[in-house]
Design an enzyme around this catalytic site. Structure first.
Site, PDB file in Angstrom:
ATOM      1  N   HIS A 267       0.917  -1.127  -0.183  1.00 37.83           N
ATOM      2  CA  HIS A 267       0.149  -0.052  -0.232  1.00 37.83           C
ATOM      3  C   HIS A 267       0.856   1.280  -0.149  1.00 37.83           C
ATOM      4  CE1 HIS A 267      -3.864  -1.778   1.530  1.00 37.83           C
ATOM      5  NE2 HIS A 267      -3.209  -2.807   1.730  1.00 37.83           N
ATOM      6  N   HIS A 310      -2.503  -0.657  11.863  1.00 36.22           N
ATOM      7  CA  HIS A 310      -1.640   0.665  12.283  1.00 36.22           C
ATOM      8  C   HIS A 310      -1.904   1.469  13.280  1.00 36.22           C
ATOM      9  CE1 HIS A 310      -4.899   2.073   9.543  1.00 36.22           C
ATOM     10  NE2 HIS A 310      -4.805   3.114   9.968  1.00 36.22           N
ATOM     11  N   GLU A 316      -7.098  10.787  13.202  1.00 34.65           N
ATOM     12  CA  GLU A 316      -7.690  10.370  11.876  1.00 34.65           C
ATOM     13  C   GLU A 316      -9.161  10.566  12.416  1.00 34.65           C
ATOM     14  OE1 GLU A 316      -7.239   6.433  10.637  1.00 34.65           O
ATOM     15  OE2 GLU A 316      -4.978   6.510  10.795  1.00 34.65           O
ATOM     16  N   HIS A 346      -5.502   0.214  15.409  1.00 34.35           N
ATOM     17  CA  HIS A 346      -6.678  -0.265  14.565  1.00 34.35           C
ATOM     18  C   HIS A 346      -6.668  -0.675  13.381  1.00 34.35           C
ATOM     19  CE1 HIS A 346      -5.455   3.802  13.382  1.00 34.35           C
ATOM     20  NE2 HIS A 346      -6.288   3.851  12.085  1.00 34.35           N
TER      21      HIS A 346
HETATM   22 FE   FE2 Z   1      -6.497   4.592  10.293  1.00 36.22          FE
END
Ligand code: FE2
Length: 415
Positions: A267, A310, A316, A346
Site C-alpha cells: 500500500h 496501524h 484520524e 486499529h
Molecule cells: Fe487509520
C-alpha cells in the site's frame, strides 16, 4: 468595467463603488502565502450596528484541552433537526484542539439544517472553513459570488469572508473543518511530480455577483475568539460588484482527483490521497489535511489489500459521504463519523480480515475496482482531538464503537 485596472483605490470608481480590502494574511507574508482581496462594493462593510454577544448552544469550542480519550469513537449520521434550523443554527462542534487566539489548532463541526439562511450572513474571523456536504446540495452565497457545492464536492471559505448558505432541497447535512492557523493549500506532490492527485485548475472560485437590496434587520453573525457575536445591517451585504485577489472561496469536485497508488504490491501511505491541507510546523505536520479515498483500481498482488493494522502519529477523523457497497445494519453507513486518536491501534473489521485471508491467491490478486459512488474521507491532524461535552454525550454517539470491529483471530503456526 467595474474593476479598476491600474490601481486599487481610485478617488472615483466606475459606478461609484467603494473599494474595500480584506487581507487574509499578515501584510509581510511572502508572496507565495500572501492572500488578500479587493472588493468594489455598493456600501462599505463598516455600515452595521455594534456587535452583541450571540451565544450558540452547540457551535462552541468548549472542549477541555487536557482531556483526550484514547478510545476509538463513532457517531451515526446527525439527525435532521425538528425546528426550523439554518446552516449556522445547525452547527454542532464535535471537538478540536488549540485556540484561534494563538492561531494554532482546529475544530471539527457537524451540521444539519432544514432551511436556508435568510436575511443572515456569517463570517469566521478565526479560520478557514472546509465544508464537506454529505446529504443535500448547498448554494454558498459569498461576498465574492455564488458557488454550488454538493455531496462529492468540497468548499473552502477563507477567514473573514461573509457567507449565506442556501439549501437546494429541504435538508442538508455534512462536516466542517476549521483551521485556525495557516490557510489550506495544495500538498506537495514529491516524487509524483507535476501531474496527478489534485490539480489547481480544478478549483473553482466564484464570479462576482451582487444585489442592491435594502433589508431592515439583516443579521450578521461573526465568530471571533471562538465566540459568536451579532450585528444588524439595513441591507444585503452581498453587494460586491467586482473583486480581484486570491483570498477567495472555492469549490473542488472530488471526481477531479486523480489517484496515484502502488501498481504491483503493498500500500502507499494515505498521504497520496490528500486533496488539500492546512500546514502547521515542519513539512507534513499539519493542522488539518483532507484526504479522500477515491474510486480507483487496486491491482496489488500478494498483498493484504484492506487497510493494514496501524498506529499513527496523526489523529484520524473519518466520514462516509456515500458507499453503495455497505452492508445494511453494519456499523458503517453514509453520514457516520469515526475517530481514531493518535497511536490508538486499529485495522479493518475482523470479518474483513478473515474473508481476505480466506480468498484463493487468484481471487485475492484480481484487480479490483473501488466503485464510483464510494466516497470516504479522512481529516488528519498532528494535534490530539479533544471532544466537546456535546460530542461525548450526543444521542447519536454509537455505544461500544471500539467493539464493532470484532475479535481478531490468531493465525500463528509454530514452526
Ligand atoms: Fe487509520
Amino acid at each position: 468595467g467595474a474593476l479598476p485596472r491600474h490601481q486599487n483605490t481610485p478617488r472615483k470608481t466606475t459606478y461609484g463603488l467603494h473599494p474595500e480590502l480584506v487581507s487574509g494574511t499578515g501584510f509581510m507574508a511572502d508572496r507565495h502565502h500572501n492572500r488578500r482581496v479587493w472588493l468594489y462594493r455598493i456600501r462599505p462593510s463598516a455600515s452595521h450596528t455594534p456587535f452583541e454577544p450571540a451565544p450558540h448552544p452547540t457551535f462552541r469550542a468548549d472542549w477541555a484541552p487536557g482531556e483526550v480519550d484514547p478510545n476509538l469513537a463513532g457517531w451515526s449520521a446527525l439527525p435532521a433537526p425538528e425546528a426550523p434550523t439554518d446552516f449556522i443554527d445547525g452547527i454542532a462542534t464535535l471537538g478540536g484542539q488549540g485556540s484561534p487566539a494563538l492561531r494554532r489548532g482546529f475544530a471539527i463541526h457537524l451540521y444539519a439544517a432544514n432551511r436556508s439562511m435568510e436575511r443572515r450572513a456569517f463570517y469566521d474571523a478565526d479560520g478557514d472553513l472546509l465544508i464537506i456536504p454529505q446529504d443535500g446540495s448547498l448554494t454558498l452565497q459569498t461576498e465574492l459570488g455564488v458557488l454550488d457545492v454538493g455531496p462529492g464536492q468540497i468548499a473552502i471559505v477563507p477567514r473573514g469572508l461573509k457567507l449565506a448558505v442556501h439549501l437546494a432541497s429541504g435538508f442538508a447535512r455534512g462536516w466542517i473543518g476549521e483551521a485556525y492557523g495557516r490557510s489550506f493549500e495544495l500538498p506537495a506532490r514529491g516524487v509524483v511530480g507535476s501531474n496527478g492527485t489534485s490539480d489547481p485548475r480544478h478549483f473553482r472560485a466564484p464570479r462576482a455577483w451582487f444585489e442592491d437590496r435594502v433589508v431592515p434587520g439583516y443579521r450578521l453573525t461573526a465568530k471571533l475568539g471562538n465566540a459568536l457575536h451579532e450585528a444588524r445591517l439595513d441591507h444585503s451585504p452581498f453587494d460586491v460588484v467586482a473583486w480581484h485577489g486570491e483570498h477567495a472561496p472555492y469549490v473542488y469536485d472530488l471526481a477531479d482527483f486523480s489517484p496515484v497508488g502502488n501498481t504491483r504490491f503493498d500500500h502507499p501511505d494515505p498521504s497520496v490521497h490528500v486533496v488539500i491541507g492546512a500546514p502547521m510546523d515542519e513539512a507534513g505536520a499539519d493542522t488539518l489535511d483532507f484526504g479522500f479515498f477515491p474510486p480507483r483500481w487496486d491491482p496489488s498482488e500478494h498483498t493484504f489489500r484492506p487497510p493494514f493494522f496501524h498506529r499513527n502519529a496523526v489523529t484520524e477523523l473519518n466520514g462516509i459521504i456515500s458507499d453503495p457497497s455497505l452492508r445494511a445494519g453494519g456499523p458503517f453507513a453514509p453520514g457516520v463519523t469515526f475517530l481514531t486518536p493518535s497511536m490508538t491501534a486499529h485495522g479493518v473489521l475482523a470479518r474483513a480480515v478473515e474473508s481476505h485471508l480466506r480468498k484463493t491467491d487468484a481471487a485475492a490478486d484480481r484487480p479490483a475496482r473501488i466503485p464510483d459512488a464510494s466516497a470516504w474521507f479522512q481529516l488528519e491532524t498532528m494535534l490530539p482531538l479533544s471532544l466537546t461535552p456535546w460530542a461525548r454525550s450526543a444521542a447519536h454517539r454509537i455505544d461500544g464503537w471500539p467493539h464493532v470491529w470484532g475479535a481478531y483471530r490468531e493465525h500463528f503456526e509454530a514452526p
